[in-house]
Design an enzyme around this catalytic site. Structure first.
Site, PDB file in Angstrom:
ATOM      1  CG  MET A  92      -0.681   4.091   6.520  1.00 22.45           C
ATOM      2  SD  MET A  92      -1.616   5.608   6.644  1.00 22.45           S
ATOM      3  CE  MET A  92      -0.328   6.685   7.255  1.00 22.45           C
ATOM      4  CG  HIS A 106      -4.134  -0.973  -0.862  1.00 16.88           C
ATOM      5  ND1 HIS A 106      -3.814  -0.947   0.471  1.00 16.88           N
ATOM      6  CD2 HIS A 106      -4.757  -2.169  -1.067  1.00 16.88           C
ATOM      7  CE1 HIS A 106      -4.236  -2.053   1.059  1.00 16.88           C
ATOM      8  NE2 HIS A 106      -4.806  -2.815   0.139  1.00 16.88           N
ATOM      9  CB  SER A 136      -0.951  -0.027   1.204  1.00 15.42           C
ATOM     10  OG  SER A 136      -1.887   1.026   1.137  1.00 15.42           O
ATOM     11  CB  THR A 137       1.270   4.068   2.372  1.00 10.22           C
ATOM     12  OG1 THR A 137      -0.121   4.120   2.605  1.00 10.22           O
ATOM     13  CG2 THR A 137       1.848   5.469   2.325  1.00 10.22           C
TER      14      THR A 137
END
Length: 368
Positions: free
Chosen positions: A306, A213, A187-188
């Site tokens: 996250m 994501h 993700s991040t």
């Protein structure tokens, strides 16, 4: 302490909408708005924001030029690109990554109440994710983190759903092949981490399926960018694509991607469905399917990001006999998803980003 945000957009409607959305979150404070970057400079001097949201197409100075200048500062401010000009195949998305965007989101589109509520969570989470990158390398794209049921209930959002809504839990199916399959969740911070990770694989690397994501339309250009940089082929996954050696499939934005098997053939199923762990695509959905259809033939990797998406799925993979690897805290932009997977006891080894590819190849029997 609230996250101070400055909104830069030439549309008064967007500035008002963004202000309302961000102000609805008790952890965020909108300290001002500006119609273009030159007006914004004055506001930044008066009250330095923690995060800037920035449109791409604006008068006097375009957003990408301003982004590049912001990230050339000795103490840059995290920037969230919020634009309708980062659609499928757009060069703007790649340039924003190169120039140091902390996050990229699509402009909120006012429509049904449910879509607006979902957009509100995405926008607020993008700002929070950007804030977490302060002082770190920030060339990345990301989607929202999971804030838990309490946060969702404050915004009137339905409770977080698990992978059960896409695929029921169950024992691994009988294996008719020993072919190794790699599944990855990020993700991040994941876009640059994945680039570094994938560049290390040889042309005959085991087939791979990846959930990063990312909003709809971003994944096409992201996959093309990686395909031009890596020795293995990289493409956006399409329903029914075979998972083959020397190729990585990137889950398309806004669609869940599952690993499936027919005899000795592994393939992906790309399908609609509700948000799982507040994400679509969801790492938990991919990992659940890998535990079910690949079992001990799978190697799972969970990277920077996250929230906790993928943590439960990795534990299921671990329990099914797969080898599981988590990125270490030092090399993560945000040590959220890997940390949650470690807490659940689903991780076999923890590795810094530069060493993960080698660990995967060892687990696949291609490296000693």
């Amino acid at each position: 302490m609230s996250i101070k945000v400055l909104i830069i957009d030439d549309s008064a409607v967007v500035r008002q909408t963004m202000t309302e959305i961000l102000s609805s979150d008790p952890e965020i404070q909108v300290i001002g708005t500006a119609s273009d970057p030159l007006f914004a400079v004055r506001k930044i001097k008066e009250d330095r924001p923690d995060v800037i949201t920035l449109d791409v197409e604006m008068p006097r100075m375009d957003g990408l030029t301003f982004l590049r200048r912001i990230n050339e500062m000795s103490n840059p401010i995290p920037v969230v690109i919020c634009s309708s000009k980062v659609e499928a195949g757009s060069d703007n998305a790649c340039k924003a990554m190169e120039y140091g965007a902390a996050e990229m989101i699509l402009k909120p589109q006012l429509g049904t109440k449910q879509f607006l509520l979902e957009s509100r969570v995405r926008v607020c989470d993008a700002v929070k994710a950007a804030y977490q990158t302060t002082g770190k390398i920030r060339r990345l794209i990301a989607r929202p983190r999971n804030e838990g049921a309490g946060y969702a209930e404050k915004l009137g959002i339905q409770p977080k759903l698990s992978a059960d809504v896409m695929l029921s839990a169950g024992a691994p199916t009988t294996l008719e092949t020993t072919e190794k399959i790699i599944v990855v969740g990020a993700s991040t911070g994941g876009t640059e981490a994945l680039k570094d990770f994938l560049e290390m694989f040889p042309v005959d690397a085991p087939g791979m399926v990846i959930v990063q994501h990312m909003p709809e339309h971003f994944t096409t250009s992201f996959a093309k960018r990686l395909d031009g940089l890596c020795r293995i082929a990289v493409k956006e996954a399409e329903d029914g694509d075979t998972v083959v050696r020397g190729r990585a499939l990137i889950a398309p934005g806004n669609k869940h991607t599952l690993l499936k098997r027919s005899g000795a053939r592994y393939y992906v199923e790309v399908k609609e469905g509700p948000l799982v762990s507040r994400h679509r695509p969801s790492v938990d959905v991919l990992f659940r399917s890998a535990s079910r259809y690949a079992g001990k033939n799978a190697v799972g990797v969970i990277m920077t990001g996250m929230g906790d998406d993928g943590a439960k799925g990795m534990k299921e993979m671990h329990d099914a006999g797969a080898h599981t690897i988590a990125q270490d805290e030092k090399t993560c932009i945000v040590y959220g998803m890997p940390a949650e997977a470690v807490k659940l006891g689903g991780v076999d080894e923890i590795q810094p980003l530069p060493d993960i590819a080698a660990a995967v190849l060892r687990a696949c029997g291609q490296l000693r």
